[in-house]
Design an enzyme around this catalytic site. Structure first.
Site, PDB file in Angstrom:
ATOM      1  N   ASP A   1      -2.393 -19.705 -26.335  1.00  0.00           N
ATOM      2  CA  ASP A   1      -3.231 -20.876 -26.185  1.00  0.00           C
ATOM      3  C   ASP A   1      -4.466 -20.388 -25.414  1.00  0.00           C
ATOM      4  O   ASP A   1      -4.419 -19.347 -24.758  1.00  0.00           O
ATOM      5  CB  ASP A   1      -2.432 -21.928 -25.390  1.00  0.00           C
TER       6      ASP A   1
ATOM      7  N   ASP B   1      -7.244 -22.576 -23.403  1.00  0.00           N
ATOM      8  CA  ASP B   1      -7.554 -23.243 -22.129  1.00  0.00           C
ATOM      9  C   ASP B   1      -6.296 -23.370 -21.266  1.00  0.00           C
ATOM     10  O   ASP B   1      -5.296 -23.929 -21.696  1.00  0.00           O
ATOM     11  CB  ASP B   1      -8.160 -24.624 -22.397  1.00  0.00           C
TER      12      ASP B   1
ATOM     13  N   ASN C   1      -6.437 -25.837 -29.840  1.00  0.00           N
ATOM     14  CA  ASN C   1      -6.838 -27.170 -30.300  1.00  0.00           C
ATOM     15  C   ASN C   1      -8.207 -27.481 -29.700  1.00  0.00           C
ATOM     16  O   ASN C   1      -8.347 -27.470 -28.475  1.00  0.00           O
ATOM     17  CB  ASN C   1      -5.846 -28.238 -29.805  1.00  0.00           C
TER      18      ASN C   1
ATOM     19  N   ASP D   1       0.315 -23.754 -22.079  1.00  0.00           N
ATOM     20  CA  ASP D   1       0.537 -24.539 -20.861  1.00  0.00           C
ATOM     21  C   ASP D   1       0.839 -26.006 -21.134  1.00  0.00           C
ATOM     22  O   ASP D   1       0.970 -26.786 -20.200  1.00  0.00           O
ATOM     23  CB  ASP D   1      -0.666 -24.408 -19.907  1.00  0.00           C
TER      24      ASP D   1
HETATM   25 MG   LIG Z   1      -3.934 -25.188 -22.813  1.00  0.00          MG
END
Ligand SMILES: [Mg+2]
Length: 315
Positions: free
Chosen positions: A141, A143, A184, A266
């Site tokens: 992922d 961010d 995303n 996360d």
């Molecule tokens: Mg994230």
């Protein structure tokens, strides 16, 4: 013998083509009564509740229709078939009762692993990979994993990086993993920034990590959001995590052994549906109380676990 199939997202011409050419297939409009699988014109964007459908239908399988570059099939969510001898993509997506329409005149019943695999991988525009080329992948992922999650970031200068992840990334590299970022980015759907902004940012991020000694093979982003979005960006996209569409995008371009792969994120949505590999969660500001993945507080902890347990005994 007839098989009842359920068409979703299909244009009337596709429906007509199936009706005319495949008398053994009975099209039903009721999603609760099909038994042969679900056929879609495209599963890049969904206009139905996939999870609800899968939960109520044991035979669910999703198959691409038509020659587009977004095709992939998906097995019953969460009910994965593991084939010991073939640790390939197919492990997670193998199913019986799936169909693929190559063009208006040829509907292929994907009846075994080999068929399924070549239909999934050998799509328009992608080359076929030889067995020896397959590698493990580390999906990251973005961010909250590579950079602090500042919310709708698109300017490199405003990013603050978790450079301490680098040592863990090098461990993955040393154990044969290629690294991919899947993110995303509903900020595109919301009109906060453009896809070009995101591509530009990812180019700079790639250079940043390359300077630290880590090569990231590719970045993939999902621009859609099911509720918030302008024009075509408002869509329940298969590319948006937890759907595994971005993993499929990577598998179009790289030979990836999915069962041996790892995902680090996360958020709960970073536990990808139908992902047969291992998921690790980093504890940030999000609720992970329902996570079934191993949770780490920081990268030091992750690195120690990788070195002392996860990679122990691996090459
Ligand atoms: Mg994230």
């Amino acid at each position: 013998m007839t098989t009842k199939i359920f068409l979703i997202n299909c244009s009337s011409s596709v429906r007509k083509a199936v009706e005319l050419n495949y008398p053994e297939l009975v099209l039903c409009d009721d999603s609760s009564s099909f038994d042969g699988g679900v056929v879609l014109e495209s599963i890049d964007r969904l206009d139905f509740d996939l999870e609800a459908l899968v939960a109520t239908n044991q035979n669910t399988s999703l198959v691409e229709l038509q020659n587009n570059d977004k095709g992939f099939a998906l097995d019953k969510m969460g009910k994965l078939t593991s084939l010991d001898s073939q640790k390939l993509y197919v492990d997670s997506f193998y199913h019986i009762g799936a169909y693929r329409l190559m063009d208006r005149d040829s509907l292929t019943h994907l009846k075994d692993v080999k068929d399924t695999f070549s239909a999934l991988i050998g799509a328009t525009g992608s080359r076929e990979f030889s067995r020896s080329e397959f590698k493990k992948a580390l999906f990251l992922d973005r961010d909250g994993i590579l950079n602090h999650d500042g919310g709708y970031l698109f300017e490199f200068e405003k990013m603050s990086f978790y450079d301490e992840i680098t040592e863990s990334l090098k461990l993955f590299k040393a154990h044969g993993y290629d690294i991919f970022v899947i993110t995303n980015q509903s900020g595109i759907a919301r009109g906060y920034y453009t896809e070009d902004d995101v591509r530009e940012l990812h180019k700079k991020m790639r250079a940043h990590f390359e300077k630290l000694g880590v090569v990231i093979s590719a970045f993939y982003h999902s621009c859609h959001h099911p509720e918030k979005g302008v024009e075509n960006y408002k869509a329940n996209s298969f590319t948006r995590k937890p759907y595994p569409g971005m993993v499929s995008m990577a598998m179009r371009e790289f030979p990836i052994t999915l069962v041996d792969s790892v995902m680090i994120g996360d958020k709960k949505s970073d536990q990808l549906m139908a992902f047969p590999g291992t998921t690790f969660h980093m504890k940030r500001q999000y609720d992970l109380s329902n996570s079934s993945a191993q949770i780490f507080e920081n990268y030091e902890e992750l690195k120690m676990f990788l070195a002392s347990k996860f990679f122990k005994g691996q090459n």
